[in-house]
Design a protein around this motif. Structure first.
Motif, mmCIF file in Angstrom:
data_model
loop_
_atom_site.group_PDB
_atom_site.id
_atom_site.type_symbol
_atom_site.label_atom_id
_atom_site.label_comp_id
_atom_site.label_asym_id
_atom_site.label_seq_id
_atom_site.Cartn_x
_atom_site.Cartn_y
_atom_site.Cartn_z
ATOM 1 N N HIS A 187 0.814 -1.221 0.000
ATOM 2 C CA HIS A 187 0.000 0.000 0.000
ATOM 3 C C HIS A 187 0.846 1.269 0.000
ATOM 4 O O HIS A 187 0.362 2.323 -0.416
ATOM 5 N N THR A 188 2.106 1.182 0.445
ATOM 6 C CA THR A 188 2.944 2.388 0.463
ATOM 7 C C THR A 188 3.344 2.813 -0.944
ATOM 8 O O THR A 188 3.815 3.934 -1.139
ATOM 9 N N ALA A 189 3.168 1.932 -1.922
ATOM 10 C CA ALA A 189 3.535 2.267 -3.307
ATOM 11 C C ALA A 189 2.343 2.742 -4.129
ATOM 12 O O ALA A 189 2.501 3.081 -5.295
ATOM 13 N N TRP A 190 1.159 2.777 -3.528
ATOM 14 C CA TRP A 190 -0.039 3.149 -4.262
ATOM 15 C C TRP A 190 -0.338 4.645 -4.140
ATOM 16 O O TRP A 190 -0.070 5.250 -3.093
ATOM 17 N N PRO B 47 -6.001 -0.824 1.639
ATOM 18 C CA PRO B 47 -7.126 -1.364 0.868
ATOM 19 C C PRO B 47 -8.218 -1.843 1.815
ATOM 20 O O PRO B 47 -8.011 -1.953 3.030
ATOM 21 N N THR B 48 -9.371 -2.147 1.281
ATOM 22 C CA THR B 48 -10.503 -2.581 2.100
ATOM 23 C C THR B 48 -11.172 -3.803 1.494
ATOM 24 O O THR B 48 -10.975 -4.135 0.320
ATOM 25 N N GLY C 98 -11.114 -4.373 6.822
ATOM 26 C CA GLY C 98 -10.708 -5.595 6.125
ATOM 27 C C GLY C 98 -9.214 -5.807 6.041
ATOM 28 O O GLY C 98 -8.736 -6.573 5.197
ATOM 29 N N VAL C 99 -8.440 -5.133 6.931
ATOM 30 C CA VAL C 99 -6.993 -5.349 7.002
ATOM 31 C C VAL C 99 -6.636 -5.718 8.437
ATOM 32 O O VAL C 99 -7.062 -5.045 9.378
ATOM 33 N N PHE C 100 -5.844 -6.779 8.582
ATOM 34 C CA PHE C 100 -5.437 -7.286 9.890
ATOM 35 C C PHE C 100 -3.906 -7.276 9.946
ATOM 36 O O PHE C 100 -3.257 -7.811 9.045
#
Length: 610
Positions: free
Chosen positions: A173-176, A182-183, A258-260
């Motif tokens: 996610h750090t590259a987006w 995200p979810t 939705g991220v753990f």
């Protein structure tokens, strides 16, 4: 005099710059990943090359022995599975006791031979899983979701079975550009994915992104998890890249996205792999490893089922690569170091499992690395320990007492300090340095703790490709003062600590030349860094010689196998790699153009040819 007798000492090389691995180089071809040579994988490796005798020579002294004097030589003599002699060809011929003709093989002009390369920190089964879906090259959330869709559609057995659990690895996610996690809604927006159980591990392995069906299956969720985070927000909006604990509250108004992260992943219903899953994942990893010049892998987190799988393959003499296993210990487990014995190196030197792996804290990428002071970009948290300080202080001395090497995942400065405290406390009962304890990652350390690491006799198991990934965001995350203690390889060496190089694959590319390049340049693929073309904190670079030792003899020492692996000295196993050009002398901009012409284990080419 032969070149062996003269003991030619290879001088240290200057520290230039350039090149690493493009994101596209990390894309997996699914079919290639799933297909592996039946003969190689299932063959009997009990008596390789017993009758093989040959000399392999370079044009010049381009065989790097990596002995104590860093000698170079023109040739090595292989007899059976071992190195029998080294030197120039005439001297080897004179010293031979046999009158039989000697087969002589020559490597191409400009090529070089190095000892078999060891990967000192990797995850074998995770890599096999990672190769299924190319999540890491997703440039944004929607493209990453499309890769999952393509995987489902291209596999009829999955597409036609809505109950099949879909797993993957590698999103970052750090590259987006979205600047958020995200979810589950992002996954469920796809009609192909909606209603399916999808669980995708992040690039660093410290987070899992799940679909709505998974969330439904695991409700109700606890409000908090010790050593982990269920990512939430208060308004139903995804939170950003850096965790803000004010948005990770425990009130009923919060929304699970939705991220753990870290220990919260234990809540997920991840399916238990079958032996067939293990076989497929292992064969995929081995195929890639041999093609990348690896002859030995240190697996940095084996559960007992995985360990049993490898023990059975080792007992059947069906390990096509050398494996050093670290058995995982989690918070809350009963101490087992006194009832489970370390497995010392097998007779064929293919397998041992004499170390324990403890995951101390989280990762810096997700804001879970345990720091003494709060994160600069998020003052609400200073990360967390996944295994408590009390547990670390209790079990490390016990494992050392019972004969286990202790290897601890420690990224934050506080996590590293806690581990060093525990090692120091064990000195009264055991010779700690003799047990060769390892800090896996050793990313952020204070000056005082860097010095302590050397005095204690710690091995720093580091991953240079992490440097050139993290250098773009690290200072914003931990500030201009602490950044000087991040990936401070030169400082660790100067303290007296040993350094061994790895990749942490599948987190980074498996190619060891990428780590070699990153260690000596601290530059990205295109020759850039936040500090310019001289490299990011260039004073912390390694020399080429230090980097070569860090991927050969030093990993052998770190796995108690330096007497038989890690260098091309007579009496050692005939493991070596033929590189297409001399990485010790070519311009750094050419290092990543080097190819692996052959990977040799026990005198037999298992990749390429000699």
């Amino acid at each position: 005099m032969s070149s062996l007798d003269k003991k030619l000492v290879h001088s240290r090389i200057a520290l230039p710059r350039r090149r690493l691995v493009t994101p596209l180089a990390r894309v997996s071809l699914l079919l290639l990943a799933l297909v592996f040579s039946t003969l190689l994988f299932f063959g009997d490796f009990s008596n390789p090359a017993d009758s093989t005798t040959y000399a392999i020579c370079s044009h010049g002294s381009n065989v790097y022995i990596v002995d104590a004097l860093n000698s170079r030589t023109p040739c090595i003599l292989v007899v059976g599975s071992f190195i029998s002699d080294v030197g120039d060809l005439d001297s080897i011929q004179r010293r031979r006791k046999s009158t039989a003709p000697l087969e002589v093989k020559y490597i191409p002009d400009g090529a070089m031979i190095v000892p078999g390369i060891s990967e000192s920190h990797a995850h074998i089964m995770h890599y096999g899983l990672y190769r299924q879906i190319p999540l890491e090259v997703g440039r944004n959330i929607s493209e990453t979701v499309s890769f999952v869709e393509n995987y489902i559609v291209s596999n009829p057995d999955i597409y036609n079975n809505m109950s099949k659990v879909i797993e993957g690895w590698g999103w970052d996610h750090t590259a987006w550009p979205e600047s958020r996690f995200p979810t589950s809604a992002d996954l469920d927006a796809s009609p192909v994915i909606r209603g399916r159980s999808v669980m995708l591990r992040s690039k660093d392995g410290h987070g899992t992104w799940v679909s709505g069906r998974v969330l439904q299956e695991i409700r109700p969720l606890p409000h908090a998890v010790e050593g982990g985070v269920i990512v939430r927000d208060k308004k139903g909006k995804p939170i950003g890249k850096s965790l803000d604990r004010s948005l990770l509250g425990i009130t009923l108004t919060t929304h699970v996205i939705g991220v753990f992260l870290d220990n919260a992943q234990d809540l997920l219903p991840i399916p238990e792999p079958t032996d067939e899953d293990y076989e497929r994942r292992f064969s995929t990893t081995v195929q890639s490893a041999l093609a990348n010049g690896l002859t030995s892998i240190h697996d940095a987190k084996l559960d007992f089922r995985q360990l049993d799988f490898f023990k059975r393959k080792a007992a059947a003499r069906k390990l096509p690569i050398r494996l050093y296993g670290m058995t995982n210990y989690d918070e809350g487990e009963e101490y087992w170091g006194n009832i489970t014995k370390p497995q010392i190196l097998s007779d064929d030197h293919r397998f041992s499992a004499r170390s324990v792996k403890i995951v101390g804290d989280g990762s810096m990428r997700t804001g879970g690395a345990a720091l003494y002071e709060p994160y600069t970009d998020n003052p609400n948290t200073n990360g967390f320990m996944r295994v408590s300080e009390a547990t670390i202080n209790r079990v490390i001395p016990l494992f050392l007492r019972d004969g286990w090497q202790v290897n601890v995942h420690a990224i934050g400065d506080r996590a590293n300090g806690i581990v060093l405290d525990a090692l120091e406390s064990a000195f009264e009962d055991v010779d700690v340095a003799a047990m060769r304890p390892r800090l896996e990652h050793a990313q952020i350390m204070t000056k005082a703790d860097t010095q302590r690491a050397g005095k204690i006799g710690v091995i720093a198991s580091v991953q240079p490709t992490h440097v050139i990934d993290d250098m773009w965001y690290a200072e914003e995350r931990i500030g201009p003062k602490r950044i000087k203690g991040l990936y401070a390889f030169r400082s660790l060496l100067n303290s007296g600590a040993r350094i061994t190089l790895g990749s942490d694959f599948p987190v980074e590319t498996m190619n060891p030349l990428a780590g070699f390049y990153a260690a000596i340049t601290r530059l990205s693929l295109d020759g850039r860094s936040p500090h310019g073309p001289g490299g990011w904190f260039p004073e912390q670079r390694l020399t080429r010689l230090e980097a070569l030792r860090g991927m050969t003899i030093d990993p052998a020492y770190a796995s108690f196998s330096e007497s038989i692996l890690g260098s091309l000295e007579p009496g050692k196993r005939a493991d070596f790699v033929v590189l297409s050009q001399n990485i010790m002398t070519v311009p750094v901009s050419e290092i990543m153009n080097t190819t692996f012409l052959a990977t040799v284990i026990d005198g037999i080419a298992v990749h390429g040819e000699i």
